[in-house]
Motif scaffolding. Sequence first.
Motif, PDB file in Angstrom:
ATOM      1  N   GLY A 210       0.764  -1.231   0.077  1.00  0.00           N
ATOM      2  CA  GLY A 210      -0.061   0.083  -0.113  1.00  0.00           C
ATOM      3  C   GLY A 210       0.877   1.373  -0.023  1.00  0.00           C
ATOM      4  N   TYR A 211       2.155   1.029  -0.180  1.00  0.00           N
ATOM      5  CA  TYR A 211       3.059   2.229  -0.226  1.00  0.00           C
ATOM      6  C   TYR A 211       2.839   3.494   0.571  1.00  0.00           C
ATOM      7  CZ  TYR A 211       0.199   5.024  -3.627  1.00  0.00           C
ATOM      8  OH  TYR A 211      -0.762   5.857  -4.093  1.00  0.00           O
ATOM      9  N   ALA A 212       3.337   3.104   1.965  1.00  0.00           N
ATOM     10  CA  ALA A 212       3.303   4.378   2.980  1.00  0.00           C
ATOM     11  C   ALA A 212       4.177   5.255   2.494  1.00  0.00           C
ATOM     12  CB  ALA A 212       3.376   3.801   4.472  1.00  0.00           C
ATOM     13  N   ILE A 213       5.489   4.937   2.329  1.00  0.00           N
ATOM     14  CA  ILE A 213       6.618   5.893   2.019  1.00  0.00           C
ATOM     15  C   ILE A 213       6.831   7.119   2.535  1.00  0.00           C
ATOM     16  CG2 ILE A 213       6.985   4.679  -0.301  1.00  0.00           C
ATOM     17  CD1 ILE A 213       5.352   7.123  -1.560  1.00  0.00           C
ATOM     18  N   ASN A 214       6.012   7.249   3.763  1.00  0.00           N
ATOM     19  CA  ASN A 214       6.034   8.445   4.512  1.00  0.00           C
ATOM     20  C   ASN A 214       5.596   7.650   6.158  1.00  0.00           C
ATOM     21  OD1 ASN A 214       4.991  10.758   6.001  1.00  0.00           O
ATOM     22  ND2 ASN A 214       4.372  11.760   4.220  1.00  0.00           N
ATOM     23  N   PRO A 215       6.324   8.133   7.074  1.00  0.00           N
ATOM     24  CA  PRO A 215       6.041   7.635   8.308  1.00  0.00           C
ATOM     25  C   PRO A 215       4.924   8.398   9.037  1.00  0.00           C
ATOM     26  CG  PRO A 215       8.565   7.715   8.300  1.00  0.00           C
ATOM     27  CD  PRO A 215       7.730   8.361   7.068  1.00  0.00           C
ATOM     28  N   ALA A 216       4.744   9.737   8.807  1.00  0.00           N
ATOM     29  CA  ALA A 216       3.823  10.430   9.420  1.00  0.00           C
ATOM     30  C   ALA A 216       2.414   9.981   8.914  1.00  0.00           C
ATOM     31  CB  ALA A 216       3.938  12.011   9.224  1.00  0.00           C
ATOM     32  N   ARG A 217       2.351   9.893   7.541  1.00  0.00           N
ATOM     33  CA  ARG A 217       1.283   9.447   6.761  1.00  0.00           C
ATOM     34  C   ARG A 217       0.576   8.145   7.359  1.00  0.00           C
ATOM     35  NH1 ARG A 217      -1.889   6.212   5.469  1.00  0.00           N
ATOM     36  NH2 ARG A 217      -2.440   5.674   3.320  1.00  0.00           N
ATOM     37  N   ASP A 218       1.527   7.348   7.896  1.00  0.00           N
ATOM     38  CA  ASP A 218       0.951   5.940   8.210  1.00  0.00           C
ATOM     39  C   ASP A 218       0.637   5.917   9.888  1.00  0.00           C
ATOM     40  OD1 ASP A 218       0.761   2.909   7.104  1.00  0.00           O
ATOM     41  OD2 ASP A 218       1.132   3.160   9.186  1.00  0.00           O
ATOM     42  N   LEU A 219       1.599   6.649  10.536  1.00  0.00           N
ATOM     43  CA  LEU A 219       1.582   6.656  12.143  1.00  0.00           C
ATOM     44  C   LEU A 219       0.415   7.440  12.491  1.00  0.00           C
ATOM     45  CD1 LEU A 219       2.509   5.786  14.931  1.00  0.00           C
ATOM     46  CD2 LEU A 219       4.189   7.418  14.617  1.00  0.00           C
TER      47      LEU A 219
END
Length: 264
Positions: free
Chosen positions: A210-219
């Motif tokens: 699902g390509y988070a590629i961004n810690p803030a976007r996921d957490l």
Amino acid sequence: MSSSDIFIGETIGTAILILLGGGVCAAVTLKASKARNAGWLAITFGWGFAVLTAVYTSAPLSGAHLNPAVTLALAIKDDDWSNVPVYWAGQLLGAAIGAALVWVAYYGQFHAHLTDKEIVGGPGAQSTEAKAVEAQEAGAGPVLGVFSTGPEVRVVWQNLATEIIGTVVLVLAVLTQGLNDKGNGLGILGALVTALVVVSIGLSLGGPTGYAINPARDLGPRIVHALLPLPNKGGSDWSYAWIPVVGPLIGGAIAAGIYNVAFA
């Protein structure tokens, strides 16, 4: 730029990013949404347009990092760590705000989806119920995908590697084009190219995780999912949550190393 400008810009920009990116996930996923089942193309282009809008909005204030992995890479590249905590704080807060706004915008759809017996289980539930049960056993509730990412196949090293690889591609693209005059983030001219890079990553590398590629976007959205009063929402899959945080940070650091060796 001042610390307050950075914090405000990153908060606003990341909130827009997650509102529009999470919004397309909600639109495609939730019962009673006009866009339900629109598919992966809609999601990837929705996230690309979300990046474009967020960068255009926040670049004048903060340089539009919008991603802790980008901030880390720029700190390594320039050997300047002074504003990293401010960037990260704004990004995490903005991501949480954006996720909460998705819930507000789709409030009725969340309720309809999570009270549907075919989705959450009950008499008459068939294949959809089986999928929901499988997700619950894995620790992921039936709408967690609106908020954060999860793997199609749980292989830790592969899931981590996928996030690292995707983030390297993203951050290298950010570092090699579109930097503003001060070299501390995406400029306006880099917004379109970066948005298209995000679409490309989603189409080519988004399938496994699902390509988070961004810690803030996921957490940030995962925390919001855990806190929201959603009926039958299930778990927030915390056993997986470290991968879309650690993977992108490693990817950002690798990208900065590549840049410093090959391009600087």
